[in-house]
Motif scaffolding. Structure first.
Motif, PDB file in Angstrom:
ATOM      1  N   UNK A 296      31.438  39.386  43.573  1.00  0.00           N
ATOM      2  CA  UNK A 296      30.685  38.251  43.839  1.00  0.00           C
ATOM      3  C   UNK A 296      30.464  37.572  42.468  1.00  0.00           C
ATOM      4  N   UNK A 297      30.730  38.191  41.441  1.00  0.00           N
ATOM      5  CA  UNK A 297      30.523  37.563  39.953  1.00  0.00           C
ATOM      6  C   UNK A 297      32.014  36.931  39.531  1.00  0.00           C
ATOM      7  N   UNK A 298      31.851  35.716  39.028  1.00  0.00           N
ATOM      8  CA  UNK A 298      33.008  35.080  38.645  1.00  0.00           C
ATOM      9  C   UNK A 298      33.541  35.770  37.176  1.00  0.00           C
ATOM     10  N   UNK A 299      34.884  36.270  37.142  1.00  0.00           N
ATOM     11  CA  UNK A 299      35.554  36.651  35.730  1.00  0.00           C
ATOM     12  C   UNK A 299      36.470  35.753  35.367  1.00  0.00           C
ATOM     13  N   UNK A 300      36.216  35.149  33.865  1.00  0.00           N
ATOM     14  CA  UNK A 300      37.214  34.241  33.590  1.00  0.00           C
ATOM     15  C   UNK A 300      38.338  34.861  33.011  1.00  0.00           C
ATOM     16  N   UNK A 301      39.502  34.036  32.925  1.00  0.00           N
ATOM     17  CA  UNK A 301      40.579  34.960  32.528  1.00  0.00           C
ATOM     18  C   UNK A 301      40.502  35.526  30.940  1.00  0.00           C
ATOM     19  N   UNK A 302      39.578  34.953  30.180  1.00  0.00           N
ATOM     20  CA  UNK A 302      39.597  35.424  28.999  1.00  0.00           C
ATOM     21  C   UNK A 302      38.716  36.982  29.022  1.00  0.00           C
ATOM     22  N   UNK A 303      37.830  36.836  29.817  1.00  0.00           N
ATOM     23  CA  UNK A 303      37.224  38.265  30.314  1.00  0.00           C
ATOM     24  C   UNK A 303      38.137  39.128  30.880  1.00  0.00           C
ATOM     25  N   UNK A 304      39.017  38.977  31.712  1.00  0.00           N
ATOM     26  CA  UNK A 304      39.979  39.854  32.254  1.00  0.00           C
ATOM     27  C   UNK A 304      40.976  40.333  31.226  1.00  0.00           C
ATOM     28  N   UNK A 305      41.245  39.482  30.337  1.00  0.00           N
ATOM     29  CA  UNK A 305      42.365  39.652  29.232  1.00  0.00           C
ATOM     30  C   UNK A 305      41.496  40.666  28.288  1.00  0.00           C
ATOM     31  N   UNK A 306      40.361  40.598  28.245  1.00  0.00           N
ATOM     32  CA  UNK A 306      39.503  41.788  27.091  1.00  0.00           C
ATOM     33  C   UNK A 306      39.416  42.925  28.098  1.00  0.00           C
TER      34      UNK A 306
ATOM     35  N   UNK B  16      38.876  30.668  41.586  1.00  0.00           N
ATOM     36  CA  UNK B  16      38.076  29.575  41.477  1.00  0.00           C
ATOM     37  C   UNK B  16      38.740  28.793  40.564  1.00  0.00           C
ATOM     38  N   UNK B  17      39.418  27.865  41.002  1.00  0.00           N
ATOM     39  CA  UNK B  17      40.090  27.122  39.900  1.00  0.00           C
ATOM     40  C   UNK B  17      39.680  26.257  38.730  1.00  0.00           C
ATOM     41  N   UNK B  18      40.067  26.714  37.644  1.00  0.00           N
ATOM     42  CA  UNK B  18      39.339  26.022  36.314  1.00  0.00           C
ATOM     43  C   UNK B  18      38.382  26.748  35.972  1.00  0.00           C
ATOM     44  N   UNK B  19      37.994  27.998  36.742  1.00  0.00           N
ATOM     45  CA  UNK B  19      37.046  28.990  36.114  1.00  0.00           C
ATOM     46  C   UNK B  19      37.294  30.406  35.946  1.00  0.00           C
ATOM     47  N   UNK B  20      38.244  30.956  36.906  1.00  0.00           N
ATOM     48  CA  UNK B  20      38.536  32.442  36.936  1.00  0.00           C
ATOM     49  C   UNK B  20      38.649  33.033  38.395  1.00  0.00           C
ATOM     50  N   UNK B  21      38.416  34.248  38.372  1.00  0.00           N
ATOM     51  CA  UNK B  21      38.535  35.167  39.659  1.00  0.00           C
ATOM     52  C   UNK B  21      37.235  35.744  39.938  1.00  0.00           C
ATOM     53  N   UNK B  22      37.070  36.199  41.150  1.00  0.00           N
ATOM     54  CA  UNK B  22      36.064  37.267  41.491  1.00  0.00           C
ATOM     55  C   UNK B  22      36.474  37.951  42.853  1.00  0.00           C
ATOM     56  N   UNK B  23      35.786  39.099  42.928  1.00  0.00           N
ATOM     57  CA  UNK B  23      36.167  40.243  43.819  1.00  0.00           C
ATOM     58  C   UNK B  23      34.960  39.949  44.931  1.00  0.00           C
ATOM     59  N   UNK B  24      35.397  39.758  46.149  1.00  0.00           N
ATOM     60  CA  UNK B  24      34.313  39.557  47.225  1.00  0.00           C
ATOM     61  C   UNK B  24      34.470  40.777  48.097  1.00  0.00           C
ATOM     62  N   UNK B  25      33.303  41.560  48.075  1.00  0.00           N
ATOM     63  CA  UNK B  25      33.111  42.954  48.798  1.00  0.00           C
ATOM     64  C   UNK B  25      33.261  42.774  50.401  1.00  0.00           C
ATOM     65  N   UNK B  26      33.929  43.356  51.292  1.00  0.00           N
ATOM     66  CA  UNK B  26      33.835  43.031  52.460  1.00  0.00           C
ATOM     67  C   UNK B  26      33.730  44.325  53.282  1.00  0.00           C
TER      68      UNK B  26
END
Length: 231
Positions: A173-183, A221-231
């Motif tokens: 549910x939390x957004x991770x930016x591309x920079x955070x995913x790179x790290x 989330x365009x221009x922001x990053x990605x998030x995982x949505x638990x189902x």
């Protein structure tokens, strides 16, 4: 003892690296062209492969493409080329690192150790089995075994794909930016650009949709990053 495969058509480079890594305590296999390496790496996978980009019969890029059809073997490219596009393509098809020739054996050794640490899910000195599996709805990630499953069906991931997904799944549910995913996925000494992260996300979605064609747990989330949505 970890096993390393050296794949390079330059016999002098192979002989020098083989001697060095054996002195470091590794078991070393050698191949002098991509075609021979494809057979050997498939039949008896090492813990990590170091591939030259330019080789006869089958170049390193094509070798990695073929390997990625059935294997998530950690791979470091050796290249003397200066074009950035080579690294972009290599990361996008599943390479774990690039090291430019000529380089010191010590530098290459440190990069090998870093990739092996990532593939084993821990830092030097960590105890085997000390990381608990992550369960997020239908997703299960086991960092100790580098294993991933969706609804109980295994999903084969490269080291980098696993680390990106783990970073997303740790806080659904939390957004991770591309920079955070790179790290989360790369060593500090490795530079990658936004396109590389986007390509890994595409590969992740493709792999999950092979076991569930309705998979949509990774949201852009365009221009922001990605998030995982638990189902």
């Amino acid at each position: 003892m970890a096993t390393i495969a050296l794949v390079d058509d330059d016999e002098n480079i192979v002989a020098s690296l083989k001697m060095f890594f054996e002195a470091e305590g590794y078991d070393v296999k050698t191949y002098h062209d991509g075609l021979a390496a494809l057979s050997g790496l498939t039949e008896a996978p090492p813990d990590l492969a170091i591939l030259d980009v330019k080789m006869p019969k089958m170049d390193g890029m094509e070798l990695l493409r073929r390997l990625r059809q059935t294997s998530e073997l950690p791979v470091i490219f050796l290249t003397s080329k200066d074009e950035e596009i080579d690294e972009v393509i290599g990361f996008n098809i599943g390479a774990d690192d690039f090291v430019r020739k000529p380089c010191s054996n010590r530098l290459l050794s440190e990069r090998v150790k870093a990739v092996l640490r990532r593939s084993r899910g821990g830092e030097p000195g960590s105890e085997e089995g000390d990381a608990k599996p992550i369960v997020r709805g239908r997703l299960t990630l086991d960092p100790n075994r580098h294993a991933c499953s969706w609804d109980g069906d295994p999903v084969r991931l490269t080291v980098t794909e696993f680390l990106i997904l783990q970073s997303l799944a740790q806080r659904p549910g939390y957004v991770k930016s591309r920079d955070q995913l790179m790290d989360a996925a790369y060593d500090d000494q490795i530079y990658v650009d936004d396109r590389t992260i986007d390509s890994h996300i595409k590969r992740l979605r493709k792999k999950f949709r092979e076991v569930d064609d309705e998979f949509d747990a990774i949201e852009t989330l365009y221009g922001v990053g990605y998030r995982y949505n638990e189902s």
